[in-house]
Write a protein that holds these residues in place. Structure first.
Motif, short mmCIF file in Angstrom:
data_model
loop_
_atom_site.label_atom_id
_atom_site.label_comp_id
_atom_site.label_asym_id
_atom_site.label_seq_id
_atom_site.Cartn_x
_atom_site.Cartn_y
_atom_site.Cartn_z
N VAL A 1 0.83 -1.21 0.00
CA VAL A 1 0.00 0.00 0.00
C VAL A 1 0.86 1.25 0.00
O VAL A 1 0.65 2.17 -0.80
N PHE A 2 1.86 1.30 0.86
CA PHE A 2 2.71 2.49 0.94
C PHE A 2 3.50 2.70 -0.35
O PHE A 2 3.70 3.84 -0.80
N THR A 3 3.96 1.60 -0.97
CA THR A 3 4.68 1.72 -2.23
C THR A 3 3.79 2.29 -3.32
O THR A 3 4.20 3.16 -4.10
N MET A 4 2.54 1.81 -3.39
CA MET A 4 1.62 2.30 -4.41
C MET A 4 1.26 3.77 -4.19
O MET A 4 1.11 4.53 -5.14
N VAL A 5 1.11 4.16 -2.93
CA VAL A 5 0.79 5.56 -2.64
C VAL A 5 1.92 6.47 -3.16
O VAL A 5 1.67 7.49 -3.82
N GLU A 6 3.15 6.09 -2.89
CA GLU A 6 4.28 6.90 -3.35
C GLU A 6 4.37 6.90 -4.86
O GLU A 6 4.66 7.94 -5.48
N ALA A 7 4.16 5.74 -5.49
CA ALA A 7 4.26 5.65 -6.94
C ALA A 7 3.17 6.46 -7.63
O ALA A 7 3.42 7.12 -8.65
N MET A 8 1.96 6.44 -7.08
CA MET A 8 0.83 7.12 -7.72
C MET A 8 0.86 8.63 -7.51
O MET A 8 0.36 9.38 -8.34
N PHE A 9 1.45 9.07 -6.41
CA PHE A 9 1.43 10.49 -6.11
C PHE A 9 2.77 11.17 -6.40
O PHE A 9 3.06 12.24 -5.87
N GLY A 10 3.60 10.55 -7.24
CA GLY A 10 4.75 11.24 -7.79
C GLY A 10 6.02 11.23 -6.97
O GLY A 10 6.90 12.06 -7.21
N SER A 11 6.17 10.33 -6.03
CA SER A 11 7.41 10.27 -5.27
C SER A 11 8.56 9.82 -6.16
O SER A 11 8.36 9.06 -7.12
N ASP A 12 9.76 10.30 -5.86
CA ASP A 12 10.93 9.89 -6.63
C ASP A 12 11.74 8.81 -5.91
O ASP A 12 12.81 8.40 -6.38
#
Length: 313
Positions: free
Chosen positions: A101-112
């Motif tokens: 879940v945390f990985t998907m949140v970062e991937a979807m909201f533009g984290s680098d």
């Protein structure tokens, strides 16, 4: 004569009864590996236009365990969806662990990926739940597509749970097939578990026992050109949506002929050009030769649309 026919029929069905009593063996259903690989590939493709970074799914292993043993270690550390398969009259579970879940949140909201992975035990936020709800819809379609060559089944997200004790799709001792899939993005990842009870797979046992070969015509250049030509000639329906307005059913029943409905759109408002419920372009509305016409102004940013849809829920 009739008694002989009955005895012959019983002898034919005896192997199936013995297999049912012995339960399902992963080794005797090699098609399951193909189906789960297809689902992983479909999940990768479906998230490609949505995420700001590539997300890769892969099958990490397939086990055959009691339902209770699969989910017992993830109480408070996972979120799961119960999918209903109408054609099977059965339910399956897709479970995502906290790291997923945390990985998907970062991937979807533009984290680098510059920040270290979040390592904290807390309840999932509303935005995180909305995100996984949208993901579960995509994963259900991916699973449906993966089974397409074996079973004409549709999967519908019935409910989403964070309490594993609420995943009551059968007794805790009921044996289930569990496919463990890994997602990798931003140099981190998580686990997704697809849990299918034996009772759902038993009717498909014979089909799953043989690996369906791919159609050799796909490598024929002439066949590929013919297929491409036919696809290009396919007719599709385009819809232009200028504005939408939420009103109550009470207001609808009061509609009268000649009544004017006020919209928030202006002459500068861009209309959505859609096909099959998929937004394709933003367009400017005008006139050409006495007809309404649309000029393409901007392509749709699918990632932005996906995020906006989650935040608006």
């Amino acid at each position: 004569m009739m008694m002989e026919d009955v005895e012959v029929d019983q002898r034919k069905q005896l192997p199936n009864y013995l297999l049912d009593a012995a339960g399902i063996s992963i080794e005797r259903m090699p098609m399951l590996n193909v189906i789960f690989d297809r689902m992983a590939a479909s999940c990768t493709d479906s998230l490609q236009p949505m995420a700001g970074t590539p997300c890769y799914f892969s099958v990490n292993g397939i086990t055959n365990d009691p339902l209770g043993d699969i989910i017992k270690d993830y109480e408070g550390n996972a979120v799961a969806a119960v999918l209903y398969a109408e054609q099977w009259d059965s339910r399956v579970i897709i479970m995502l662990d906290r790291d997923f879940v945390f990985t998907m949140v970062e991937a979807m909201f533009g984290s680098d990926g510059a920040e270290p992975p979040l390592d904290v035990e807390r309840t999932f936020s509303n935005i995180e739940i909305r995100l996984v709800q949208a993901l579960f819809e995509r994963f259900a379609k991916a699973l449906q597509s993966a089974f397409a060559g074996t079973s004409n089944v549709t999967f519908r997200v019935e409910r989403v749970e964070t309490a594993m004790a609420s995943l009551a799709i059968g007794r805790a001792s009921n044996m289930s097939i569990c496919a463990n899939m890994m997602v990798q993005a931003l140099y981190r990842g998580g686990q997704m578990f697809l849990i299918i009870p034996h009772s759902a797979l038993n009717p498909l046992r014979q089909k799953l026992a043989t690996v369906t070969a791919s159609d050799g015509r796909a490598t024929d250049p002439r066949w590929r050109e013919q297929m491409e030509s036919e696809v290009h000639r396919t007719e599709v329906t385009l819809s232009a949506v200028l504005d939408e307005k939420m009103i109550s059913l009470e207001d609808v029943v009061k509609f009268k002929v000649g009544q004017v409905l006020e919209l928030e759109a202006t002459p500068r408002t861009l209309a959505r050009l859609e096909s099959n419920n998929q937004v394709l372009f933003w367009c400017q509305i005008g006139q050409l030769d006495g007809y309404y016409a649309m000029q393409v102004a901007d392509p749709v940013d699918q990632k932005r649309e996906f995020v906006d849809d989650i935040l608006s829920r």
